[in-house]
Design an enzyme around this catalytic site. Structure first.
Site, short mmCIF file in Angstrom:
data_model
loop_
_atom_site.label_atom_id
_atom_site.label_comp_id
_atom_site.label_asym_id
_atom_site.label_seq_id
_atom_site.Cartn_x
_atom_site.Cartn_y
_atom_site.Cartn_z
N PHE A 145 -56.43 -28.72 -16.47
CA PHE A 145 -55.68 -29.98 -16.51
C PHE A 145 -54.81 -30.00 -17.77
CE2 PHE A 145 -55.58 -34.80 -16.27
CZ PHE A 145 -55.01 -34.85 -15.01
N GLY A 146 -54.15 -28.87 -17.99
CA GLY A 146 -53.18 -28.78 -19.09
C GLY A 146 -51.83 -29.29 -18.59
N ARG A 147 -50.77 -28.83 -19.26
CA ARG A 147 -49.43 -29.34 -18.93
C ARG A 147 -49.08 -29.19 -17.45
NH1 ARG A 147 -48.12 -27.20 -24.30
NH2 ARG A 147 -48.71 -25.23 -23.37
N ALA A 191 -51.23 -19.66 -11.14
CA ALA A 191 -51.64 -19.41 -12.53
C ALA A 191 -51.50 -17.93 -12.86
CB ALA A 191 -53.06 -19.92 -12.75
N ARG A 192 -52.57 -17.17 -12.65
CA ARG A 192 -52.53 -15.73 -12.84
C ARG A 192 -53.38 -15.09 -11.76
NH1 ARG A 192 -48.46 -15.99 -15.11
NH2 ARG A 192 -47.95 -15.42 -17.25
N GLU A 218 -49.60 -7.13 -9.86
CA GLU A 218 -48.19 -7.32 -9.50
C GLU A 218 -47.36 -6.10 -9.86
OE1 GLU A 218 -46.73 -11.02 -11.11
OE2 GLU A 218 -48.42 -12.13 -10.30
N HIS A 257 -44.05 -14.45 -7.34
CA HIS A 257 -44.10 -15.00 -8.71
C HIS A 257 -42.82 -15.77 -9.07
CE1 HIS A 257 -46.28 -14.39 -12.79
NE2 HIS A 257 -45.62 -15.52 -12.78
N GLY A 316 -42.75 -19.12 -9.89
CA GLY A 316 -43.04 -20.39 -10.59
C GLY A 316 -41.90 -20.94 -11.44
C1 DGY Z 1 -45.09 -17.55 -17.34
O1 DGY Z 1 -44.24 -18.04 -18.08
O2 DGY Z 1 -46.24 -17.36 -17.70
C2 DGY Z 1 -44.65 -17.17 -15.97
O3 DGY Z 1 -45.73 -16.96 -15.13
C3 DGY Z 1 -43.81 -15.93 -16.07
O4 DGY Z 1 -44.44 -15.06 -16.91
#
Ligand code: DGY
Length: 323
Positions: free
Chosen positions: A156-158, A241-242, A271, A289, A291
């Protein structure tokens, strides 16, 4: 006085490269392909600063190169699990990142995945492009309603909070979250969010589980077979996220065995490799990816790197210092 030499490991949006060029002696990787370990070592030896991205692996063996000239790694991105932070700390290499500017766009992609997977958008688009759409029918491609459902946020971060805001205010969803760190009370109140005492409690209660925790060793396979088993069979898992946060093999088994309704992923364990088995499933949405991938955000990320470097080279503390 000569300008500091700054190596960009990948090409950036034009405006951001231009800004960096006004301040520093910039060397771009014209190939715009991920640099190998040897190239990264050389960059650390010939530049005053290196600006890596997630596509660069920077373990201790690369960072601790003899005759290193670089004193700062100004990462283009918020996540830094591709950098061995402990090694950087040990050898006195400053690391910065680019938080805040990519929050909205990443949160947008998380909501996009929620909608796409629940409403079977990828599946429908693939059928239409293949010429298989035979027209509207009362039972054709029925998905699941998103509005009013329960969203569970792991972290629950940014970015987690930005997703919560979209889900609550845009789609009237109930928001649950799990985060070991304290959450700002005013945000929790504003969004009527409920903190779960354990991750297990959240997994069992949510219609959609969206991951917003850091990657790296601490959270590797946080979502494993046991935890996937706790999800409801009509639930969906979203990951912006990752990749390493989820055990992809366990995810595949949960999806094919009907233990999970579907998944929407923007990040992967290795990836850019995505298992063929996952690609063959219709109940997953797989994005490459994306985001933070908007002109506005990627440009802002470049400007933020420039600010961090400007502070560092003028003897001030960079705003986004990680170590
Ligand atoms: C981030 O900023 O962490 C994005 O996933 C791209 O690396």
């Amino acid at each position: 006085m000569a300008k500091p030499i700054v190596v960009l490991t990948r090409r950036w949006p034009e405006a951001a490269e231009r800004r960096l060029g006004e301040l520093f002696d910039v060397r771009c990787n014209e190939r715009d392909e991920p640099m190998g370990a040897e190239e990264l070592r050389e960059a650390l030896q010939r530049a005053d600063a290196v600006c890596p991205t997630i596509s660069d692996a920077l373990p201790a063996e690369v960072l601790d190169v003899p005759g290193r000239r670089a004193r700062i790694l100004a990462n283009f991105g918020v996540g830094f699990n591709h950098i061995d932070i402990e090694a950087a700390r040990r050898i006195g290499l400053v690391v910065t990142n680019t938080p805040d500017v990519l929050t909205d766009c990443t949160a947008d992609v998380a909501m996009m995945l929620v909608l796409m997977v629940a409403r079977r958008a990828g599946e429908g688009e693939r059928q239409l492009r293949r010429g298989e759409w035979c027209g509207w029918a009362p039972t054709y491609l029925l998905g699941r309603k998103v509005s009013g459902k329960t969203l569970g946020l792991v972290g629950f971060g940014r970015i987690g909070r930005a997703v919560a805001r979209r889900a609550r205010l845009g789609f009237g969803m109930q928001v649950l979250f799990f985060d070991p760190s304290p959450a700002p009370e005013e945000v929790v109140q504003e969004l009527g969010a409920r903190r779960c005492a354990t991750l297990e409690e959240l997994l069992a209660a949510a219609d959609f589980v969206s991951l917003h925790c850091p990657g790296g060793a601490a959270n590797r396979h946080l979502i494993d077979a046991r935890r996937l088993d706790l999800l409801r069979p009509d639930a969906y898992l979203i990951n912006t996220a990752r990749g390493d946060v989820v055990d992809q093999q366990a995810l595949y088994h949960a999806l094919v065995s009907g233990r999970l309704a579907g998944a929407g992923f923007d990040v992967y364990e290795d990836e850019p490799r995505v298992p063929e088995a996952l690609c063959a499933l219709e109940n997953v949405v797989l994005l490459p990816h994306l985001g933070s991938a908007t002109v506005e955000t990627r440009t802002a990320m470049g400007f933020q790197v420039a600010e961090n470097l400007e502070a560092f080279f003028s003897g001030r503390e960079p705003r986004d210092r990680v170590v």
